[in-house]
Design a protein around this motif. Structure first.
Motif, short mmCIF file in Angstrom:
data_model
loop_
_atom_site.label_atom_id
_atom_site.label_comp_id
_atom_site.label_asym_id
_atom_site.label_seq_id
_atom_site.Cartn_x
_atom_site.Cartn_y
_atom_site.Cartn_z
N GLU A 80 3.28 4.59 10.82
CA GLU A 80 3.03 4.15 12.19
C GLU A 80 2.32 2.80 12.22
N VAL A 81 1.36 2.63 11.31
CA VAL A 81 0.64 1.35 11.23
C VAL A 81 1.60 0.24 10.84
N LEU A 82 2.45 0.53 9.87
CA LEU A 82 3.43 -0.45 9.42
C LEU A 82 4.42 -0.79 10.52
N GLU A 83 4.84 0.21 11.27
CA GLU A 83 5.77 -0.02 12.38
C GLU A 83 5.14 -0.94 13.43
N GLU A 84 3.87 -0.73 13.69
CA GLU A 84 3.16 -1.56 14.67
C GLU A 84 3.08 -3.01 14.17
N ALA A 85 2.75 -3.18 12.89
CA ALA A 85 2.68 -4.53 12.32
C ALA A 85 4.05 -5.21 12.36
N GLU A 86 5.10 -4.44 12.10
CA GLU A 86 6.46 -4.98 12.15
C GLU A 86 6.80 -5.44 13.57
N ARG A 87 6.34 -4.72 14.58
CA ARG A 87 6.60 -5.13 15.96
C ARG A 87 5.96 -6.47 16.25
N TYR A 88 4.71 -6.62 15.82
CA TYR A 88 4.02 -7.89 16.02
C TYR A 88 4.79 -9.02 15.33
N LEU A 89 5.18 -8.76 14.09
CA LEU A 89 5.88 -9.78 13.32
C LEU A 89 7.20 -10.15 13.97
N LYS A 90 7.94 -9.16 14.45
CA LYS A 90 9.22 -9.43 15.11
C LYS A 90 9.03 -10.32 16.33
N SER A 91 8.00 -10.01 17.13
CA SER A 91 7.72 -10.81 18.32
C SER A 91 7.38 -12.24 17.93
N GLN A 92 6.59 -12.39 16.88
CA GLN A 92 6.21 -13.73 16.43
C GLN A 92 7.43 -14.49 15.90
N MET A 93 8.29 -13.80 15.17
CA MET A 93 9.50 -14.45 14.65
C MET A 93 10.41 -14.91 15.77
N GLU A 94 10.53 -14.08 16.81
CA GLU A 94 11.37 -14.46 17.95
C GLU A 94 10.81 -15.70 18.64
N HIS A 95 9.50 -15.78 18.75
CA HIS A 95 8.87 -16.94 19.37
C HIS A 95 9.12 -18.20 18.54
N VAL A 96 8.95 -18.09 17.22
CA VAL A 96 9.16 -19.24 16.33
C VAL A 96 10.62 -19.70 16.38
N GLU A 97 11.55 -18.72 16.40
CA GLU A 97 12.97 -19.07 16.45
C GLU A 97 13.32 -19.74 17.77
N ARG A 98 12.75 -19.27 18.86
CA ARG A 98 12.97 -19.91 20.16
C ARG A 98 12.48 -21.36 20.14
N ALA A 138 0.83 -1.20 0.00
CA ALA A 138 0.00 0.00 0.00
C ALA A 138 0.87 1.25 0.00
N LYS A 139 1.88 1.26 0.84
CA LYS A 139 2.77 2.42 0.92
C LYS A 139 3.53 2.62 -0.39
N ALA A 140 4.07 1.53 -0.95
CA ALA A 140 4.85 1.65 -2.19
C ALA A 140 4.01 2.12 -3.36
N ASN A 141 2.70 1.85 -3.29
CA ASN A 141 1.81 2.22 -4.39
C ASN A 141 1.04 3.50 -4.11
N GLY A 142 1.52 4.26 -3.10
CA GLY A 142 1.01 5.61 -2.92
C GLY A 142 -0.19 5.78 -2.02
N TYR A 143 -0.38 4.87 -1.06
CA TYR A 143 -1.53 5.03 -0.15
C TYR A 143 -1.40 6.35 0.63
N LYS A 144 -2.49 7.13 0.65
CA LYS A 144 -2.50 8.39 1.38
C LYS A 144 -3.80 8.50 2.16
N SER A 145 -3.70 9.08 3.36
CA SER A 145 -4.89 9.38 4.16
C SER A 145 -4.57 10.58 5.03
N PRO A 146 -5.52 11.53 5.11
CA PRO A 146 -5.27 12.69 5.97
C PRO A 146 -5.32 12.35 7.46
N PHE A 147 -5.83 11.14 7.79
CA PHE A 147 -6.02 10.76 9.19
C PHE A 147 -5.12 9.63 9.65
#
Length: 500
Positions: A193-211, A179-188
């Motif tokens: 920030e949304v992507l950063e939050e999703a990345e945090r979730y993914l990182k936590s999940q990856m750490e759990h799987v690696e453990r 969405a970001k690469a293809n120009g998603y825009k919203s005034p609100f």
């Protein structure tokens, strides 16, 4: 064999995987180092991403599909698989983590490395590839051209948010990047920030799987006589980093050998306990409102994490679980509640490691009854004194981590996340005894009874701890609500305690 013949036996392989399984992917790449292997790192997603993927699927001769709970639900893994199948590429399914096999793969032979890489599994994979090498034509024509695909940024963003709600963090990150690469825009909405939050979730999940992956490898080393000593040394190092993760109870064996598993042994994913030693807690005096009294709290253990979707689902799926009348006999009103609504409510927020919400107090207690029977020890919900003791520790801290509020250490309204987070996320927000989510995320049913009653004259039950919808003041250990025990909500879950 001539050099030309050797080159003809080198197969061009495309590896399809969910990003959370990156460690498994690299392991497979190492095993297939005699072949020409390509995999997508998925770190950079541009406007022509699908064009590049199609070019590589068209280039490959074999498609190695790493199967896990995440990859079989991943939209991009499914699209890659469909493309490879339609192009007539040889398909090599490899089970890396236990999951429900998709219908279209149930008839296919697959290699199972979910419990660790073995000589047999490596031989099986290499033999399958070798057989495909010998049977394939030397010169293959492309069956389909890789055409550009137009990406609708709004559609990609909506898909990313849907994946996030379902706990498919790999898909969510991928689609949000699209969405970001293809120009998603919203005034609100700040997509970064949304992507950063999703990345945090993914990182936590990856750490759990690696453990989990490393632990399985250690268990295999210990169970193999010639590598047993190496395995125990590896476990000691593993234990230093993950002191509370030991689903096989290796640490209980003082003689350095794995003890036989008791017949019918039962485990719940992420069910770990934190010991809370006997100590003092300052609680509100029910006789003198506004004043505190100091009480001695006997030693107990509290579940390290909130009860998760995956844990509660095991209660539902057990033939002797949710629908067993025995678990509803703790209160005469509990079974009546069950009869009025004999099926659990659908979850709002998917994801195995998200807290289970939309459960009544009766359902939470029935779960405790069931788990008590499974583990052979009494499991119940916490009481007020236990909550304060586990939250504040000996130094009577204001917040579980200290005396200064930090919205990055918890999930309250101030954090602006607006949905429950995975229970393993806030490593920097644990209580003095290592317990997660003592502040926020979701409210927690307790064993405490209110003096107030509902219209039927049934006493209400207490919830504490705040949630993702409430301000930090309501996550104070002394703040509570009393609710009808039949209440269920997307912001209410529960956690467990047991005696030490």
């Amino acid at each position: 064999m001539s050099l030309l013949s050797i080159k003809e036996l080198i197969m061009k392989l495309f590896i399809s995987y969910a990003r959370v399984d990156k460690a498994y992917c690299m392991e497979i790449v190492e095993l297939l180092n005699d072949h020409d292997v390509w995999f997508d790192s998925r770190l950079h997603v541009g406007t022509n991403w699908w064009h590049e993927i199609l070019k590589k699927v068209d280039w490959c001769e074999g498609f190695v599909y790493l199967l896990s709970p995440d990859s079989v639900q991943s939209s991009y893994c499914q699209r890659e698989y469909e493309m490879a199948k339609n192009m007539g590429r040889a398909i090599f399914p490899v089970l890396v983590r236990e999951c429900t096999m998709p219908n279209h793969l149930t008839e296919m032979h697959y290699v199972d490395i979910s419990k660790g890489v073995t000589i047999e599994s490596v031989k099986s994979l290499l033999a399958s590839i070798h057989h495909a090498e010998l049977s394939q034509p030397h010169h293959k024509q492309a069956r389909e051209k890789a055409n550009n695909t137009t990406i609708d940024p709004l559609e990609a963003f909506t898909g990313g948010m849907t994946a996030l709600q379902k706990g498919l963090f790999d898909d969510a990150v991928f689609l949000l990047k699209l969405a970001k690469a293809n120009g998603y825009k919203s005034p609100f909405i700040n997509i970064d920030e949304v992507l950063e939050e999703a990345e945090r979730y993914l990182k936590s999940q990856m750490e759990h799987v690696e453990r989990e992956r490393n632990y399985k490898h250690i268990v295999e080393l210990i169970r193999t006589p010639i590598t047993e000593k190496i395995g125990w040394e590896a476990f000691a190092n593993f234990r230093a980093q993950y002191p509370d993760y030991d689903p096989e109870n290796l640490s209980k064996d003082s003689k350095g050998r794995i003890l036989p598993k008791p017949s019918g042994g039962f485990t719940l994913p992420l069910l770990e306990w934190c010991s809370v030693p006997e100590g003092k807690a300052d609680i509100s005096d029910p006789q003198k409102k506004g004043r505190k009294q100091t009480v001695t709290v006997p030693a107990f253990s509290m579940s390290k994490y909130l009860v998760t979707n995956a844990q509660f689902q095991m209660f539902i799926d057990d033939p002797k679980g949710y629908h067993n009348r025995a678990w509803w006999q703790f209160d005469p009103n509990a079974y009546a509640s069950y009869l009025r609504h004999p099926f659990p409510r659908e979850i709002k927020y998917d994801g195995a490691e998200r807290p289970r919400t939309r459960v009544t107090w009766y359902e939470a207690m029935a779960f405790c009854q069931w788990l008590s029977d499974k583990l052979g020890c009494p499991i119940t919900l916490y009481n007020y004194a236990q909550w304060v003791r586990a939250y504040s520790g000996d130094d009577k801290r204001i917040y579980p981590w200290g005396n200064t509020f930090d919205k990055t250490r918890c999930n309250t309204r101030e954090s602006q996340i607006r949905i429950p987070t995975v229970v393993t996320r806030y490593t920097n927000g644990v209580s003095p005894f290592g317990i997660y989510d003592m502040m926020g995320n979701v409210w927690k049913w307790s064993s405490d009874i209110s003096e107030d009653t509902n219209q039927a004259g049934i006493h209400k039950q207490i919830i504490r701890g705040g949630s993702f919808t409430s301000p930090v003041e309501r996550a104070d250990p002394h703040f509570s609500y009393d609710l009808d025990p039949n209440t269920f909500h997307i912001s209410i879950g529960f956690r467990l305690v047991k005696p030490d």
